[in-house]
Write a protein that holds these residues in place. Sequence first.
Motif, PDB file in Angstrom:
ATOM      1  N   LEU A 117       0.832  -1.204   0.000  1.00 29.64           N
ATOM      2  CA  LEU A 117       0.000   0.000   0.000  1.00 29.64           C
ATOM      3  C   LEU A 117       0.865   1.252   0.000  1.00 29.64           C
ATOM      4  CD1 LEU A 117      -2.764  -1.031   2.578  1.00 29.64           C
ATOM      5  CD2 LEU A 117      -2.982  -0.893   0.089  1.00 29.64           C
ATOM      6  N   LEU A 118       1.935   1.254   0.806  1.00 30.50           N
ATOM      7  CA  LEU A 118       2.821   2.425   0.882  1.00 30.50           C
ATOM      8  C   LEU A 118       3.444   2.706  -0.481  1.00 30.50           C
ATOM      9  CD1 LEU A 118       4.596   1.646   4.283  1.00 30.50           C
ATOM     10  CD2 LEU A 118       2.984   3.526   3.875  1.00 30.50           C
ATOM     11  N   ALA A 119       3.787   1.628  -1.200  1.00 28.53           N
ATOM     12  CA  ALA A 119       4.422   1.783  -2.514  1.00 28.53           C
ATOM     13  C   ALA A 119       3.433   2.243  -3.571  1.00 28.53           C
ATOM     14  CB  ALA A 119       5.064   0.460  -2.929  1.00 28.53           C
ATOM     15  N   ALA A 120       2.160   1.895  -3.395  1.00 25.39           N
ATOM     16  CA  ALA A 120       1.160   2.184  -4.426  1.00 25.39           C
ATOM     17  C   ALA A 120       0.397   3.488  -4.172  1.00 25.39           C
ATOM     18  CB  ALA A 120       0.166   1.020  -4.503  1.00 25.39           C
ATOM     19  N   GLU A 121       0.364   3.942  -2.935  1.00 30.12           N
ATOM     20  CA  GLU A 121      -0.502   5.060  -2.563  1.00 30.12           C
ATOM     21  C   GLU A 121       0.101   6.397  -2.999  1.00 30.12           C
ATOM     22  OE1 GLU A 121      -3.568   5.676  -1.200  1.00 30.12           O
ATOM     23  OE2 GLU A 121      -2.877   7.719  -1.555  1.00 30.12           O
ATOM     24  N   PRO A 122      -0.556   7.102  -3.927  1.00 32.80           N
ATOM     25  CA  PRO A 122       0.014   8.355  -4.427  1.00 32.80           C
ATOM     26  C   PRO A 122       0.182   9.433  -3.352  1.00 32.80           C
ATOM     27  CG  PRO A 122      -2.133   7.894  -5.437  1.00 32.80           C
ATOM     28  CD  PRO A 122      -1.794   6.714  -4.616  1.00 32.80           C
ATOM     29  N   ARG A 123      -0.572   9.347  -2.263  1.00 37.77           N
ATOM     30  CA  ARG A 123      -0.432  10.372  -1.219  1.00 37.77           C
ATOM     31  C   ARG A 123       0.836  10.198  -0.382  1.00 37.77           C
ATOM     32  NH1 ARG A 123      -6.481  10.123   1.148  1.00 37.77           N
ATOM     33  NH2 ARG A 123      -6.349   8.108   0.096  1.00 37.77           N
ATOM     34  N   VAL A 124       1.488   9.036  -0.468  1.00 35.26           N
ATOM     35  CA  VAL A 124       2.734   8.864   0.314  1.00 35.26           C
ATOM     36  C   VAL A 124       3.910   8.295  -0.477  1.00 35.26           C
ATOM     37  CG1 VAL A 124       1.468   8.523   2.496  1.00 35.26           C
ATOM     38  CG2 VAL A 124       2.241   6.528   1.172  1.00 35.26           C
ATOM     39  N   ASN A 125       3.664   7.718  -1.659  1.00 35.51           N
ATOM     40  CA  ASN A 125       4.733   6.888  -2.225  1.00 35.51           C
ATOM     41  C   ASN A 125       5.959   7.653  -2.709  1.00 35.51           C
ATOM     42  OD1 ASN A 125       3.679   7.814  -4.602  1.00 35.51           O
ATOM     43  ND2 ASN A 125       3.102   5.810  -5.422  1.00 35.51           N
ATOM     44  N   ALA A 126       5.874   8.981  -2.769  1.00 39.48           N
ATOM     45  CA  ALA A 126       7.089   9.746  -3.102  1.00 39.48           C
ATOM     46  C   ALA A 126       7.935  10.024  -1.862  1.00 39.48           C
ATOM     47  CB  ALA A 126       6.700  11.068  -3.759  1.00 39.48           C
ATOM     48  N   ASP A 127       7.355   9.857  -0.678  1.00 40.85           N
ATOM     49  CA  ASP A 127       8.040  10.250   0.564  1.00 40.85           C
ATOM     50  C   ASP A 127       7.842   9.201   1.649  1.00 40.85           C
ATOM     51  OD1 ASP A 127       9.176  12.893  -0.083  1.00 40.85           O
ATOM     52  OD2 ASP A 127       7.084  13.390  -0.474  1.00 40.85           O
ATOM     53  N   VAL A 128       8.339   8.016   1.376  1.00 46.07           N
ATOM     54  CA  VAL A 128       8.177   6.936   2.352  1.00 46.07           C
ATOM     55  C   VAL A 128       9.461   6.132   2.420  1.00 46.07           C
ATOM     56  CG1 VAL A 128       7.111   5.411   0.620  1.00 46.07           C
ATOM     57  CG2 VAL A 128       6.706   4.988   3.051  1.00 46.07           C
ATOM     58  N   THR A 129       9.779   5.650   3.611  1.00 46.16           N
ATOM     59  CA  THR A 129      10.933   4.772   3.764  1.00 46.16           C
ATOM     60  C   THR A 129      10.696   3.846   4.950  1.00 46.16           C
ATOM     61  OG1 THR A 129      13.363   4.697   3.839  1.00 46.16           O
ATOM     62  CG2 THR A 129      12.297   6.284   5.286  1.00 46.16           C
TER      63      THR A 129
END
Length: 225
Positions: free
Chosen positions: A194-206
């Motif tokens: 979900l973190l990798a696919a979700e446009p609201r977070v996937n640019a800024d997640v680790t």
Amino acid sequence: MTEELWTNVDRQICDRLLPADAALDAALDASEAGGLPPISVTANQGKFMELLARLTGARQILEIGTLGGYSTIWLARALPREGRLVTLEANPHYAEIAVANIARAGLSEAVEMRVGPALETLPPLIAEQAVFDLIFIDADKRNYPGYFELSLELSRPGTLIVADNMVRDGAILDSDVRGREDEDVKGIRRLYELLAAEPRVNADVTAIQTVGSKGHDGFALALVR
Ligand code: SAH
Ligand code: DHB
Ligand code: MG
């Protein structure tokens, strides 16, 4: 041997850097006396959570999974005078001990406890149009996907979502058989998707793996767009 080393290093870090703290020590003692499992964040992780809350300037914090309120105390201490923290716990006995621990720490004004399964206590917060600056997901791992989806509904651009226990001794590896039937591991694996696919977070997640007195684990950080 290795885990003993990690534990010794954690102990030295805490001894050197974190002063003895009566309220936090009492919270751990009361949790142990009450029969709660010893699965709170460690002291150095708790301080890290406090620092994250201060760095983000969090005024409204949501915690999913209170246990005895140990991480709650760390996070609530980061709040400004008008800030508040809502913490969600399914187990009424744990919640009762947490409320006492939070009171002993002088944080009752800032902290609101809501008792019940978080998948049932999150929707009312959405209905109340609550918005949080920092959300700490740390309850039952099988429901992490649901907690993340609901957390997004309680976020604004800039909300920081932190999820604990994102490594579980390597059980999250695709090659690890534990992920085939263990519902908790499946929940964590699904959250990565979900973190990798979700446009609201996937640019800024680790996600960062950790070792220490709680073994080999880790946490994820996601900044909501
Ligand atoms: N954040 C705490 C540790 C939480 S341990 C700390 O670091 O100090 C996980 C907690 O989630 C336990 O107290 C457990 O009772 C709670 N929990 C488990 N299932 C839950 C659910 N469905 N809803 C809310 N809380 C749940
Ligand atoms: C467990 C839960 C946690 O939140 C944690 O940090 C460690 C272990 C558990 O349920 O086993
Ligand atoms: Mg945890």
